[in-house]
Design a protein around this motif. Structure first.
Motif, PDB file in Angstrom:
ATOM      1  N   PHE A 171      18.049 -57.591 -58.537  1.00 37.49           N
ATOM      2  CA  PHE A 171      18.210 -57.168 -59.938  1.00 37.49           C
ATOM      3  C   PHE A 171      19.647 -56.715 -60.194  1.00 37.49           C
ATOM      4  CE2 PHE A 171      18.331 -53.523 -62.915  1.00 37.49           C
ATOM      5  CZ  PHE A 171      18.113 -54.227 -64.085  1.00 37.49           C
ATOM      6  N   ARG A 227      21.886 -59.738 -60.432  1.00 37.60           N
ATOM      7  CA  ARG A 227      21.625 -60.524 -61.648  1.00 37.60           C
ATOM      8  C   ARG A 227      22.121 -59.785 -62.886  1.00 37.60           C
ATOM      9  NH1 ARG A 227      15.627 -62.637 -62.022  1.00 37.60           N
ATOM     10  NH2 ARG A 227      16.544 -63.850 -63.719  1.00 37.60           N
ATOM     11  N   SER A 228      22.012 -58.456 -62.857  1.00 35.20           N
ATOM     12  CA  SER A 228      22.459 -57.691 -64.019  1.00 35.20           C
ATOM     13  C   SER A 228      23.979 -57.766 -64.174  1.00 35.20           C
ATOM     14  CB  SER A 228      22.017 -56.231 -63.910  1.00 35.20           C
ATOM     15  OG  SER A 228      22.849 -55.532 -63.002  1.00 35.20           O
ATOM     16  N   GLY A 231      25.425 -60.713 -63.823  1.00 40.37           N
ATOM     17  CA  GLY A 231      25.688 -62.081 -64.286  1.00 40.37           C
ATOM     18  C   GLY A 231      25.413 -63.178 -63.286  1.00 40.37           C
ATOM     19  N   LEU A 232      25.009 -62.814 -62.063  1.00 42.87           N
ATOM     20  CA  LEU A 232      24.766 -63.844 -61.047  1.00 42.87           C
ATOM     21  C   LEU A 232      23.349 -64.400 -61.180  1.00 42.87           C
ATOM     22  CD1 LEU A 232      26.418 -61.951 -58.074  1.00 42.87           C
ATOM     23  CD2 LEU A 232      27.359 -63.891 -59.324  1.00 42.87           C
ATOM     24  N   GLY A 264      16.734 -55.928 -68.761  1.00 42.21           N
ATOM     25  CA  GLY A 264      15.800 -57.002 -68.403  1.00 42.21           C
ATOM     26  C   GLY A 264      15.096 -56.816 -67.083  1.00 42.21           C
ATOM     27  N   GLU A 290      16.923 -64.111 -69.710  1.00 35.63           N
ATOM     28  CA  GLU A 290      16.833 -63.667 -68.316  1.00 35.63           C
ATOM     29  C   GLU A 290      17.836 -62.540 -68.087  1.00 35.63           C
ATOM     30  OE1 GLU A 290      14.771 -64.669 -66.120  1.00 35.63           O
ATOM     31  OE2 GLU A 290      13.984 -66.547 -66.948  1.00 35.63           O
ATOM     32  N   ILE A 291      17.687 -61.857 -66.956  1.00 30.39           N
ATOM     33  CA  ILE A 291      18.573 -60.735 -66.642  1.00 30.39           C
ATOM     34  C   ILE A 291      20.043 -61.170 -66.714  1.00 30.39           C
ATOM     35  CG2 ILE A 291      19.220 -59.075 -64.853  1.00 30.39           C
ATOM     36  CD1 ILE A 291      16.301 -59.611 -63.701  1.00 30.39           C
ATOM     37  N   GLU A 292      20.358 -62.287 -66.015  1.00 27.28           N
ATOM     38  CA  GLU A 292      21.762 -62.702 -65.951  1.00 27.28           C
ATOM     39  C   GLU A 292      22.257 -63.250 -67.286  1.00 27.28           C
ATOM     40  OE1 GLU A 292      19.311 -63.858 -64.204  1.00 27.28           O
ATOM     41  OE2 GLU A 292      19.280 -66.048 -64.101  1.00 27.28           O
TER      42      GLU A 292
END
Lengths: 439, 250
Positions: free
Chosen positions: A386, A389-390, A392-393, B49, B71-73
């Motif tokens: 998380f 991903r938060s 941007g990946l 998210g 989505e989160i990204e």
């Protein structure tokens, strides 16, 4: 009796007979007694504890032939797999045979001969040393190697010499290896107080199924120090069985860092023993197994004398239907007081369909020792995913970074920059391209 | 920029947010205050998210987009950034490599060219200096073995590098001593701009001494029970949250 064993023995006999007729192999008797060993030791079997998790059906189905020489084949272009950087020596083996024209040794502290040349010449020292650490082995495959060894590196480093650049043993399997068993055997001796670094790479160039059955015997005399960086990057249809036997004299240091990422089936057996106090054995490893792959590591470290230390640290990543086996056995014998032995194994499972069988075994018969072992099997931390991903990946980028992070502890131990880079690239490419549906 | 209407969120079947409304415009700094368990962190995570939160009602609009669809990204690509209360330690993941990959992932998603290694290095060094973050930490694994203050400064460094449009700072002041708080607050203040909105989620008023909000909201029992200017934070400091929770219950 098992039919395949009869085949293997007959094949070994034929190979040895062929050597006799070509003349120039002083080892025929030793080879013939190893043929008996093929029968006596037998093929590995899942009923044996050491082979419980690693079947050899595919290996047997491959019918890989040991009655074979590769010397007459013209070589394909090899530039793409030749190593970068500078070496004190580069010893190239193509399909198990030494290639003098691609190889060099440019340090006067290193004595080198190919095993084939030593056998042809009847080099007594070499003949006496062959098999002295390995014996005939624990199973038929070891005996097959001893009976039909084709070539190898015989390296010794002079007393007190310190070899700064690595000596690289580069093994390349080419299309000609398809359907064959390769049987290289290496003999490495570091004389008193000498130091060296060996890079051992197993690569593949367009070869289909083949079986690389390789044995190394390594003797470190008093105060010698060897850094051994080993990488198994065999072809995706290959079988790879690698046995390392290492003996350490007083205050000697052996460090092996192993990566097993290629091959359909691979097994590495490391046998370590001490001759006198003050020696240190350091084993590290990294493995990666995806769909249809089995990676297996077996350690057998015996503390038979007092005052030695061993440390084993292995990490693995499995995904898809991949399977990994880690069996680390450390035996501290009754007389081996003041031993220091530590064993750890950590596994990262990226899929439900993958499997890890890990078995750390510490058998301690002495009472004044420092020993520990630990094993973990885990998954990617959802919080870490998380977090990435938060920022941007994508999920696959996050997985790639986290897997590389997990592997980095071992990767950083590869002092050879080109090797480390090759491995890191390989791991990143593989884990990033995993099909999300299967994770 | 951000428009939340009647937001209801459940975690493991328990309703945490019970009809929350909030409007945040570009250039504004909002503070969300409230007692423990009021749903502040839930709100922050839902905006980013995070999985595990079920949105059972209401609307979440950001720059004309329905946030729930992203989505989160994708939210990060669209300019949302969450500075976390407990930044995750990532052993073995190099801080610089991570940050450069994140920045380039966002740039690629926006159709911008990737930043090269040299340009990145210069930028990250400059920002680290502004935040008084030891350059050595850049070369280490992300947050691994960082002190609480270093972790929070690393969050603000990421925020500065990724230049979000909407930054949510979840309890960024927790665990910081006064010096660290001032550094973090200075870093945040540098990011204030007419194009950017900030949401500060905090339990204590003291962060607001350093970062002056345009609006203060009090979250209690899953709803915004009061909104006001900066003076509301001072009132809370004086009276605590008890009186508001009682009002909300009544």
């Amino acid at each position: 009796m098992n039919h395949s064993l009869l085949d293997a023995s007959a094949e070994a006999e034929r190979y040895i007979g062929g050597l006799d007729s070509r003349a120039g192999d002083w080892l025929a008797e030793r080879r013939r007694s190893a043929v008996l060993g093929i029968q006596q030791l037998g093929l590995p079997d899942r009923r044996q504890e050491r082979w419980r998790y690693s079947g050899i059906d595919g290996l047997l189905d491959g019918n890989f032939s040991a009655d074979w020489e590769s010397t007459d084949n013209p070589l394909p272009p090899l530039e793409s797999v030749m190593p970068d950087g500078t070496q004190a020596g580069l010893l190239v083996f193509v399909d198990g045979s030494f290639q003098a024209e691609l190889s060099f040794v440019n340090d006067t502290g290193i004595q080198f001969t190919s095993l084939r040349a030593a056998m042809a010449k009847g080099d007594r020292k070499v003949l006496a040393a062959l098999g002295s650490l390995s014996g005939t082995g624990r199973h038929a495959f070891s005996a097959i190697n001893l009976a039909t060894m084709q070539d190898g590196a015989v390296i010794s480093v002079s007393p007190g010499k310190s070899i700064d650049q690595p000596i690289e043993l580069l093994h390349i399997a080419t299309a000609a290896a398809g359907g064959r068993m390769l049987r290289p055997r290496h003999l490495i001796t570091l004389d008193k107080g000498s130091q060296a670094s060996i890079v051992e790479r197993h690569l593949c160039l367009d070869a289909d199924g083949y079986f690389n059955n390789v044995v190394s015997e390594i003797l470190l005399q008093e105060d010698a120090r060897l850094d051994h960086q080993r990488v198994q990057l065999e072809g995706s249809q290959a079988y790879h069985l690698s046995e390392v036997h290492v003996q350490l004299g007083a205050r000697a240091n052996y460090r092996a860092i192993n990566a097993a990422v290629g091959a359909r089936w691979s097994r590495t057996e490391i046998n370590g023993g001490f001759l006198a106090a003050g020696a240190n054995l350091d084993l590290e490893g990294l493995y990666l197994a995806g769909d249809g792959q089995l990676v297996d590591f077996h350690l057998d470290v015996v503390h038979g004398v007092s005052g030695c230390s061993s440390r084993s640290n292995f990490k693995g990543i499995v995904y898809g239907q991949g399977r990994a086996v880690f069996d680390g056995r450390i035996l501290v014998e009754r007389q081996a007081q003041q031993s220091d032995a530590h064993l750890t194994n950590a596994n990262l499972m990226l899929s439900r369909g993958s499997e890890v069988d890990t078995k750390p075994q510490l058998e301690i018969l002495a009472d004044d020792v420092k020993c520990s072992h630990g094993t973990t099997v885990g998954q990617l931390d959802p919080q870490a995913v998380f977090y990435l991903r938060s920022r941007g990946l994508s999920p696959s980028q996050a997985r790639r970074l986290l897997c590389l992070g997990f592997a980095s502890e071992i990767l950083e131990g590869f002092g050879n920059v080109s090797l480390r880079g090759q491995l890191a690239d390989h791991i990143q490419r593989r884990v990033e391209s995993i099909d999300l549906e299967n994770v | 920029m951000l428009s939340i209407e009647g937001l209801r969120v459940e975690v493991e079947g328990k309703e945490i947010l019970k009809g929350l409304d909030l409007e945040v415009n570009a250039g504004e700094v909002h503070a969300i205050m409230g007692p423990n368990g009021s749903g502040k962190s839930t709100l922050a995570h839902v905006l980013a998210g995070r999985e595990g939160y079920q949105i059972s009602g209401g609307k979440l609009r950001y720059l004309g987009l329905d946030l729930q669809e992203l989505e989160i990204e994708e939210r990060a690509h669209a300019g949302i950034f969450l500075a976390m209360q407990y930044p995750v330690e990532l052993p073995g993941v190099n801080n610089m490599i991570f940050l450069r990959e994140a920045l380039n992932a966002i740039r690629r998603a926006r159709g911008e060219p990737e930043i090269d290694a040299l340009g990145f290095m210069k930028q990250v060094r400059d920002k680290a200096r502004e935040l008084n973050l030891d350059e050595k930490l850049l070369k280490r694994s992300v947050n691994a073995g960082f002190s609480g203050g270093e972790k929070k400064r690393n969050e603000v460094l990421q925020m500065a590098m990724l230049a979000p449009k909407l930054a949510i700072l979840d309890e960024t002041d927790s665990g910081l001593d006064i010096d660290a708080l001032r550094i973090v607050a200075d870093g945040v203040n540098l990011l204030r701009s007419p194009e950017r909105a900030l949401i500060l989620v905090t339990h204590y008023q003291r962060l607001l001494d350093y970062i002056q909000p345009d609006r203060v909201h009090v979250l209690a029992a899953g709803r915004i029970v009061r909104s006001g200017g900066r003076e509301l934070a001072l009132e809370l400091e004086e009276k605590g949250y008890g009186w508001l929770s009682e009002e909300a219950a009544a």
